[in-house]
Design a protein around this motif. Sequence first.
Motif, PDB file in Angstrom:
ATOM      1  N   MET A   1       0.779  -1.190   0.065  1.00 15.92           N
ATOM      2  CA  MET A   1       0.072  -0.017  -0.041  1.00 15.92           C
ATOM      3  C   MET A   1       0.813   1.358  -0.022  1.00 15.92           C
ATOM      4  N   PRO A   2       1.991   1.303   0.599  1.00 19.37           N
ATOM      5  CA  PRO A   2       2.933   2.402   0.757  1.00 19.37           C
ATOM      6  C   PRO A   2       3.191   2.723  -0.944  1.00 19.37           C
ATOM      7  N   VAL A   3       3.390   1.547  -1.824  1.00 18.98           N
ATOM      8  CA  VAL A   3       3.798   1.883  -3.159  1.00 18.98           C
ATOM      9  C   VAL A   3       2.474   2.536  -3.923  1.00 18.98           C
ATOM     10  N   LEU A   4       1.366   2.127  -3.454  1.00 16.60           N
ATOM     11  CA  LEU A   4      -0.128   2.877  -4.224  1.00 16.60           C
ATOM     12  C   LEU A   4       0.031   4.281  -3.531  1.00 16.60           C
ATOM     13  N   GLY A   5       0.469   4.597  -2.270  1.00 13.30           N
ATOM     14  CA  GLY A   5       0.534   6.048  -1.913  1.00 13.30           C
ATOM     15  C   GLY A   5       1.505   6.910  -2.760  1.00 13.30           C
ATOM     16  N   LEU A   6       2.623   6.152  -2.988  1.00 10.50           N
ATOM     17  CA  LEU A   6       3.435   6.810  -3.806  1.00 10.50           C
ATOM     18  C   LEU A   6       3.158   7.134  -5.141  1.00 10.50           C
ATOM     19  N   ALA A  13       1.550  14.822  -8.872  1.00 12.36           N
ATOM     20  CA  ALA A  13       2.689  15.915  -9.343  1.00 12.36           C
ATOM     21  C   ALA A  13       2.588  15.799 -10.808  1.00 12.36           C
ATOM     22  N   ALA A  14       2.282  14.811 -11.541  1.00 13.18           N
ATOM     23  CA  ALA A  14       2.328  14.890 -12.874  1.00 13.18           C
ATOM     24  C   ALA A  14       1.467  15.820 -13.371  1.00 13.18           C
ATOM     25  N   TRP A  15       0.233  15.828 -12.799  1.00 10.30           N
ATOM     26  CA  TRP A  15      -0.923  16.432 -13.055  1.00 10.30           C
ATOM     27  C   TRP A  15      -0.877  18.064 -12.874  1.00 10.30           C
ATOM     28  N   LEU A  16      -0.022  18.155 -11.866  1.00  9.87           N
ATOM     29  CA  LEU A  16       0.010  19.613 -11.573  1.00  9.87           C
ATOM     30  C   LEU A  16       1.124  20.247 -12.449  1.00  9.87           C
ATOM     31  N   ILE A  17       2.037  19.451 -13.213  1.00 16.35           N
ATOM     32  CA  ILE A  17       3.000  20.234 -14.345  1.00 16.35           C
ATOM     33  C   ILE A  17       2.216  20.665 -15.235  1.00 16.35           C
ATOM     34  N   VAL A  18       0.968  19.938 -15.689  1.00 15.28           N
ATOM     35  CA  VAL A  18       0.685  20.351 -17.047  1.00 15.28           C
ATOM     36  C   VAL A  18       0.041  21.691 -17.030  1.00 15.28           C
ATOM     37  N   PRO A  19      -0.654  22.243 -15.976  1.00 17.10           N
ATOM     38  CA  PRO A  19      -1.321  23.567 -16.037  1.00 17.10           C
ATOM     39  C   PRO A  19      -0.046  24.544 -15.937  1.00 17.10           C
ATOM     40  N   PHE A  20       1.029  24.111 -15.410  1.00 21.41           N
ATOM     41  CA  PHE A  20       2.247  24.997 -15.278  1.00 21.41           C
ATOM     42  C   PHE A  20       2.695  24.913 -16.777  1.00 21.41           C
ATOM     43  N   LEU A  43       6.304   6.692 -14.360  1.00 17.83           N
ATOM     44  CA  LEU A  43       6.815   6.086 -13.282  1.00 17.83           C
ATOM     45  C   LEU A  43       5.915   5.558 -12.404  1.00 17.83           C
ATOM     46  N   GLY A  44       4.932   6.281 -12.261  1.00 13.95           N
ATOM     47  CA  GLY A  44       3.727   5.792 -11.317  1.00 13.95           C
ATOM     48  C   GLY A  44       3.022   4.827 -12.024  1.00 13.95           C
ATOM     49  N   GLN A  45       2.931   4.863 -13.213  1.00 16.29           N
ATOM     50  CA  GLN A  45       2.143   3.821 -14.161  1.00 16.29           C
ATOM     51  C   GLN A  45       2.800   2.493 -13.913  1.00 16.29           C
ATOM     52  N   CYS A  46       4.164   2.473 -13.749  1.00 22.59           N
ATOM     53  CA  CYS A  46       5.038   1.059 -13.681  1.00 22.59           C
ATOM     54  C   CYS A  46       4.813   0.749 -11.946  1.00 22.59           C
ATOM     55  N   LEU A  47       4.505   1.656 -11.090  1.00 21.16           N
ATOM     56  CA  LEU A  47       4.341   1.298 -10.006  1.00 21.16           C
ATOM     57  C   LEU A  47       2.849   0.515  -9.815  1.00 21.16           C
ATOM     58  N   HIS A  48       2.055   1.104 -10.468  1.00 18.61           N
ATOM     59  CA  HIS A  48       0.794   0.842 -10.456  1.00 18.61           C
ATOM     60  C   HIS A  48       0.788  -0.890 -11.187  1.00 18.61           C
ATOM     61  N   GLY A  49       1.177  -0.988 -12.088  1.00 22.72           N
ATOM     62  CA  GLY A  49       1.073  -2.591 -12.701  1.00 22.72           C
ATOM     63  C   GLY A  49       1.961  -3.378 -12.111  1.00 22.72           C
ATOM     64  N   ALA A  50       2.957  -2.846 -11.053  1.00 17.11           N
ATOM     65  CA  ALA A  50       3.680  -3.949 -10.241  1.00 17.11           C
ATOM     66  C   ALA A  50       3.018  -4.392  -8.985  1.00 17.11           C
ATOM     67  N   CYS A 106      -5.874  12.078  -7.180  1.00 14.65           N
ATOM     68  CA  CYS A 106      -4.791  11.233  -7.311  1.00 14.65           C
ATOM     69  C   CYS A 106      -4.119  11.300  -5.617  1.00 14.65           C
ATOM     70  N   ALA A 107      -3.970  12.703  -5.251  1.00 17.44           N
ATOM     71  CA  ALA A 107      -3.280  12.556  -3.912  1.00 17.44           C
ATOM     72  C   ALA A 107      -4.269  12.087  -2.720  1.00 17.44           C
ATOM     73  N   LEU A 108      -5.630  12.426  -3.147  1.00 18.95           N
ATOM     74  CA  LEU A 108      -6.506  11.620  -1.950  1.00 18.95           C
ATOM     75  C   LEU A 108      -6.578  10.167  -2.217  1.00 18.95           C
ATOM     76  N   GLY A 109      -6.413   9.355  -3.462  1.00 24.46           N
ATOM     77  CA  GLY A 109      -6.263   8.059  -3.751  1.00 24.46           C
ATOM     78  C   GLY A 109      -4.949   7.660  -2.856  1.00 24.46           C
ATOM     79  N   GLY A 110      -3.990   8.167  -3.173  1.00 29.59           N
ATOM     80  CA  GLY A 110      -2.713   7.807  -2.480  1.00 29.59           C
ATOM     81  C   GLY A 110      -2.778   7.838  -0.927  1.00 29.59           C
ATOM     82  N   LEU A 111      -3.438   8.888  -0.410  1.00 29.02           N
ATOM     83  CA  LEU A 111      -3.509   8.856   1.180  1.00 29.02           C
ATOM     84  C   LEU A 111      -4.618   7.820   1.685  1.00 29.02           C
ATOM     85  N   LEU A 112      -5.590   7.553   0.892  1.00 33.08           N
ATOM     86  CA  LEU A 112      -6.638   6.500   1.336  1.00 33.08           C
ATOM     87  C   LEU A 112      -5.811   4.996   1.067  1.00 33.08           C
ATOM     88  N   ALA A 113      -4.924   4.959   0.101  1.00 30.57           N
ATOM     89  CA  ALA A 113      -4.259   3.791   0.157  1.00 30.57           C
ATOM     90  C   ALA A 113      -3.256   3.546   1.429  1.00 30.57           C
TER      91      ALA A 113
END
Length: 133
Positions: A1-6, A13-20, A43-50, A106-113
């Motif tokens: 679950m810590p990996v899902l939190g990460l 972070a990725a989504w916050l870069i887009v509007p910037f 990188l996050g997608q790799c963690l998800h798949g694993a 996404c941040a909320l999902g990570g916290l809930l994980a």
Amino acid sequence: MPVLGLLGALWAAAWLIVPFAGSQGAPGEATLLLVAAMVVFALGQCLHGAVQAPLVVDLAEPRLLGRYMALSALSWQVGFALGPAVGGYMLAVSPSGVWVAAAGLCALGGLLALLVEGTLPQAARRTPLASPT
């Protein structure tokens, strides 16, 4: 679950870069920022798949494994079906807000994980419990 939190933190972070990136005047800078967003997301997608599919397998009763895996796959398909309609509407309302909202979710999902780890059966946990002192 810590990996899902990460994972949740990386995707946020990725989504916050887009509007910037969209606010940058120079096309080259915006392109580099969007590439950075894609790398962070990947990188996050790799963690998800694993982690996600093995977690579903660990939580499933052996006789219901197929149903658990099907429901897991269905959850992605619902997102693919609803995402363009909901995202398109949100982009029309606020071009930058959709990315900030996605980052928040996404941040909320990570916290809930992280919060749900204590409710998992011991056999499904990979994070060792702290030893009592």
